[in-house]
Scaffold this motif. Structure first.
Motif, PDB file in Angstrom:
ATOM      1  N   THR A  96       0.864  -1.175   0.000  1.00 32.55           N
ATOM      2  CA  THR A  96       0.000   0.000   0.000  1.00 32.55           C
ATOM      3  C   THR A  96       0.901   1.226   0.000  1.00 32.55           C
ATOM      4  OG1 THR A  96      -0.079   0.052   2.431  1.00 32.55           O
ATOM      5  CG2 THR A  96      -1.833  -1.174   1.307  1.00 32.55           C
ATOM      6  N   GLY A  97       0.420   2.301  -0.594  1.00 32.93           N
ATOM      7  CA  GLY A  97       1.231   3.510  -0.627  1.00 32.93           C
ATOM      8  C   GLY A  97       0.430   4.726  -1.017  1.00 32.93           C
ATOM      9  N   GLY A  98       1.012   5.878  -0.771  1.00 34.12           N
ATOM     10  CA  GLY A  98       0.313   7.140  -0.951  1.00 34.12           C
ATOM     11  C   GLY A  98       0.204   7.662  -2.372  1.00 34.12           C
ATOM     12  N   THR A  99       1.127   7.272  -3.249  1.00 35.15           N
ATOM     13  CA  THR A  99       1.078   7.784  -4.617  1.00 35.15           C
ATOM     14  C   THR A  99       1.339   6.663  -5.618  1.00 35.15           C
ATOM     15  OG1 THR A  99       3.441   8.265  -4.880  1.00 35.15           O
ATOM     16  CG2 THR A  99       2.091   9.977  -3.825  1.00 35.15           C
ATOM     17  N   GLN A 100       0.932   6.894  -6.833  1.00 36.31           N
ATOM     18  CA  GLN A 100       1.153   5.919  -7.904  1.00 36.31           C
ATOM     19  C   GLN A 100       2.657   5.688  -8.114  1.00 36.31           C
ATOM     20  OE1 GLN A 100      -1.603   4.493  -9.053  1.00 36.31           O
ATOM     21  NE2 GLN A 100      -0.448   3.059 -10.285  1.00 36.31           N
ATOM     22  N   GLY A 101       3.463   6.667  -7.756  1.00 40.07           N
ATOM     23  CA  GLY A 101       4.910   6.525  -7.867  1.00 40.07           C
ATOM     24  C   GLY A 101       5.468   5.427  -6.978  1.00 40.07           C
ATOM     25  N   HIS A 102       4.731   5.067  -5.931  1.00 44.05           N
ATOM     26  CA  HIS A 102       5.165   4.002  -5.038  1.00 44.05           C
ATOM     27  C   HIS A 102       4.937   2.606  -5.620  1.00 44.05           C
ATOM     28  CE1 HIS A 102       4.764   6.913  -1.431  1.00 44.05           C
ATOM     29  NE2 HIS A 102       6.006   6.865  -1.850  1.00 44.05           N
ATOM     30  N   LEU A 103       4.214   2.541  -6.705  1.00 41.58           N
ATOM     31  CA  LEU A 103       3.931   1.255  -7.368  1.00 41.58           C
ATOM     32  C   LEU A 103       5.206   0.486  -7.688  1.00 41.58           C
ATOM     33  CD1 LEU A 103       2.018  -0.699  -8.917  1.00 41.58           C
ATOM     34  CD2 LEU A 103       2.232   0.838 -10.863  1.00 41.58           C
ATOM     35  N   VAL A 104       6.263   1.190  -8.025  1.00 42.41           N
ATOM     36  CA  VAL A 104       7.521   0.531  -8.399  1.00 42.41           C
ATOM     37  C   VAL A 104       8.153  -0.242  -7.259  1.00 42.41           C
ATOM     38  CG1 VAL A 104       8.004   2.214 -10.219  1.00 42.41           C
ATOM     39  CG2 VAL A 104       8.954   2.565  -7.936  1.00 42.41           C
ATOM     40  N   ALA A 105       7.709   0.001  -6.029  1.00 45.85           N
ATOM     41  CA  ALA A 105       8.296  -0.683  -4.875  1.00 45.85           C
ATOM     42  C   ALA A 105       8.158  -2.193  -4.967  1.00 45.85           C
ATOM     43  CB  ALA A 105       7.673  -0.179  -3.585  1.00 45.85           C
ATOM     44  N   ILE A 106       7.071  -2.671  -5.548  1.00 45.30           N
ATOM     45  CA  ILE A 106       6.892  -4.128  -5.655  1.00 45.30           C
ATOM     46  C   ILE A 106       7.930  -4.719  -6.599  1.00 45.30           C
ATOM     47  CG2 ILE A 106       5.391  -5.947  -6.537  1.00 45.30           C
ATOM     48  CD1 ILE A 106       3.075  -4.649  -5.192  1.00 45.30           C
ATOM     49  N   ASP A 107       8.016  -4.183  -7.807  1.00 50.38           N
ATOM     50  CA  ASP A 107       8.904  -4.782  -8.815  1.00 50.38           C
ATOM     51  C   ASP A 107      10.376  -4.441  -8.639  1.00 50.38           C
ATOM     52  OD1 ASP A 107       6.908  -6.171 -10.101  1.00 50.38           O
ATOM     53  OD2 ASP A 107       6.433  -4.523 -11.454  1.00 50.38           O
ATOM     54  N   TYR A 108      10.679  -3.267  -8.088  1.00 52.31           N
ATOM     55  CA  TYR A 108      12.076  -2.850  -8.011  1.00 52.31           C
ATOM     56  C   TYR A 108      12.690  -2.926  -6.619  1.00 52.31           C
ATOM     57  CZ  TYR A 108      11.357  -1.406 -12.766  1.00 52.31           C
ATOM     58  OH  TYR A 108      11.071  -1.416 -14.103  1.00 52.31           O
ATOM     59  N   ALA A 109      11.885  -3.220  -5.609  1.00 53.69           N
ATOM     60  CA  ALA A 109      12.436  -3.340  -4.256  1.00 53.69           C
ATOM     61  C   ALA A 109      12.013  -4.659  -3.594  1.00 53.69           C
ATOM     62  CB  ALA A 109      11.991  -2.153  -3.408  1.00 53.69           C
ATOM     63  N   LEU A 110      10.703  -4.875  -3.470  1.00 51.74           N
ATOM     64  CA  LEU A 110      10.230  -6.051  -2.741  1.00 51.74           C
ATOM     65  C   LEU A 110      10.467  -7.349  -3.501  1.00 51.74           C
ATOM     66  CD1 LEU A 110       8.981  -6.953  -0.123  1.00 51.74           C
ATOM     67  CD2 LEU A 110       6.713  -6.464  -1.069  1.00 51.74           C
ATOM     68  N   ARG A 111      10.149  -7.371  -4.768  1.00 50.18           N
ATOM     69  CA  ARG A 111      10.333  -8.595  -5.572  1.00 50.18           C
ATOM     70  C   ARG A 111      11.798  -9.058  -5.588  1.00 50.18           C
ATOM     71  NH1 ARG A 111       6.755 -10.945  -8.768  1.00 50.18           N
ATOM     72  NH2 ARG A 111       7.474 -12.331 -10.418  1.00 50.18           N
ATOM     73  N   PRO A 112      12.766  -8.177  -5.837  1.00 51.90           N
ATOM     74  CA  PRO A 112      14.173  -8.614  -5.782  1.00 51.90           C
ATOM     75  C   PRO A 112      14.585  -9.123  -4.400  1.00 51.90           C
ATOM     76  CG  PRO A 112      14.006  -6.544  -6.973  1.00 51.90           C
ATOM     77  CD  PRO A 112      12.658  -6.804  -6.354  1.00 51.90           C
ATOM     78  N   LEU A 113      14.077  -8.487  -3.339  1.00 49.23           N
ATOM     79  CA  LEU A 113      14.391  -8.954  -1.992  1.00 49.23           C
ATOM     80  C   LEU A 113      13.878 -10.374  -1.790  1.00 49.23           C
ATOM     81  CD1 LEU A 113      15.361  -8.529   0.954  1.00 49.23           C
ATOM     82  CD2 LEU A 113      13.075  -7.590   1.409  1.00 49.23           C
ATOM     83  N   LEU A 114      12.647 -10.629  -2.188  1.00 44.95           N
ATOM     84  CA  LEU A 114      12.055 -11.958  -2.024  1.00 44.95           C
ATOM     85  C   LEU A 114      12.781 -12.996  -2.868  1.00 44.95           C
ATOM     86  CD1 LEU A 114       8.304 -10.866  -1.974  1.00 44.95           C
ATOM     87  CD2 LEU A 114       9.743 -11.469  -0.004  1.00 44.95           C
ATOM     88  N   THR A 115      13.161 -12.619  -4.063  1.00 46.60           N
ATOM     89  CA  THR A 115      13.923 -13.532  -4.932  1.00 46.60           C
ATOM     90  C   THR A 115      15.261 -13.866  -4.292  1.00 46.60           C
ATOM     91  OG1 THR A 115      12.832 -12.646  -6.891  1.00 46.60           O
ATOM     92  CG2 THR A 115      14.896 -13.830  -7.239  1.00 46.60           C
ATOM     93  N   SER A 116      15.895 -12.886  -3.674  1.00 48.32           N
ATOM     94  CA  SER A 116      17.184 -13.134  -3.017  1.00 48.32           C
ATOM     95  C   SER A 116      17.044 -14.081  -1.836  1.00 48.32           C
ATOM     96  CB  SER A 116      17.830 -11.819  -2.563  1.00 48.32           C
ATOM     97  OG  SER A 116      17.210 -11.322  -1.395  1.00 48.32           O
ATOM     98  N   MET A 117      15.815 -14.221  -1.329  1.00 44.00           N
ATOM     99  CA  MET A 117      15.546 -15.136  -0.216  1.00 44.00           C
ATOM    100  C   MET A 117      15.132 -16.520  -0.727  1.00 44.00           C
ATOM    101  SD  MET A 117      16.240 -13.142   2.275  1.00 44.00           S
ATOM    102  CE  MET A 117      15.941 -14.376   3.472  1.00 44.00           C
ATOM    103  N   GLY A 118      15.302 -16.749  -2.030  1.00 45.72           N
ATOM    104  CA  GLY A 118      15.022 -18.059  -2.605  1.00 45.72           C
ATOM    105  C   GLY A 118      13.622 -18.227  -3.148  1.00 45.72           C
ATOM    106  N   ALA A 119      12.824 -17.179  -3.178  1.00 42.87           N
ATOM    107  CA  ALA A 119      11.449 -17.289  -3.680  1.00 42.87           C
ATOM    108  C   ALA A 119      11.470 -17.653  -5.168  1.00 42.87           C
ATOM    109  CB  ALA A 119      10.688 -15.995  -3.455  1.00 42.87           C
ATOM    110  N   ASP A 120      11.224 -18.921  -5.444  1.00 44.51           N
ATOM    111  CA  ASP A 120      11.223 -19.391  -6.826  1.00 44.51           C
ATOM    112  C   ASP A 120       9.808 -19.599  -7.363  1.00 44.51           C
ATOM    113  OD1 ASP A 120      10.751 -21.523  -5.135  1.00 44.51           O
ATOM    114  OD2 ASP A 120      12.317 -22.806  -5.948  1.00 44.51           O
ATOM    115  N   ARG A 121       8.815 -19.347  -6.535  1.00 47.08           N
ATOM    116  CA  ARG A 121       7.413 -19.440  -6.944  1.00 47.08           C
ATOM    117  C   ARG A 121       6.714 -18.123  -6.587  1.00 47.08           C
ATOM    118  NH1 ARG A 121       7.860 -25.209  -4.621  1.00 47.08           N
ATOM    119  NH2 ARG A 121       8.457 -26.307  -6.514  1.00 47.08           N
TER     120      ARG A 121
END
Length: 181
Positions: free
Chosen positions: A108-133
């Motif tokens: 969740t976030g305050g502006t549409q600009g925060h949308l990138v957080a999923i693909d450019y911050a959270l997703r890479p973090l989860l992938t680095s933790m072995g998330a293969d699914r």
């Protein structure tokens, strides 16, 4: 069905992320999943920040994650990134802690600009933790979530987007269970 862990990175008990997770919980329970919620804010701060994996509360939280078939990581977005609570908890885990688990990021976030957080911050973090699914996540603008004493509500269009992401998560869990059988 599956066991799903809802991992909340919200620092506040009354938050839009909390409303999103309440909806997620209801949606998953209605489809027969066992749901557990971990509010990282409830973990002992000192043990969390020094990565004290021997602390009973930290050990119990990590065990919840290990037992889950699926993990939904939900975080408010601050300055285009997930909350520090999410990072502090994930830092406790081994490199492949999310391997062979279906993982869905929600934000969740305050502006549409925060949308990138999923693909450019959270997703890479989860992938680095072995998330293969890792299934495609969902971002909901704060203004589309109302909360109050009686709970909260998500605007219909945003709720449809969340439900679509949950459908993908549910399908991936079903596929995982079929392969494991």
């Amino acid at each position: 069905m599956s066991t799903v862990l809802l991992l909340s990175g919200s620092p506040s008990p009354d938050s839009r992320t909390g409303v999103l997770l309440a909806h997620t919980d209801s949606w998953l329970v209605a489809r027969g999943h066992e749901v557990q919620t971990l509010h990282v804010r409830d973990l002992p701060t000192s043990a969390l920040l020094v990565s004290n994996t021997e602390h009973p509360a930290i050990r119990a939280a990590v065990s919840m994650l290990h037992r889950a078939d699926g993990v939904i990581v939900a975080s408010p977005v601050y300055r285009a990134a997930y909350s520090g609570l999410v990072k502090a908890f994930l830092d406790l885990l081994t490199d492949n802690a999310l391997a062979r688990k279906v993982v869905l990021p929600l934000a969740t976030g305050g502006t549409q600009g925060h949308l990138v957080a999923i693909d450019y911050a959270l997703r890479p973090l989860l992938t680095s933790m072995g998330a293969d699914r890792l299934v495609p996540g969902c971002f909901v603008l704060d203004r589309l979530i109302q909360y109050g004493e009686e709970g909260g509500a998500i605007a219909p269009d945003a709720r449809a987007a969340v439900d679509n992401a949950l459908e993908g998560f549910d399908e991936a869990l079903g596929t995982q269970l079929a392969v494991a059988s």
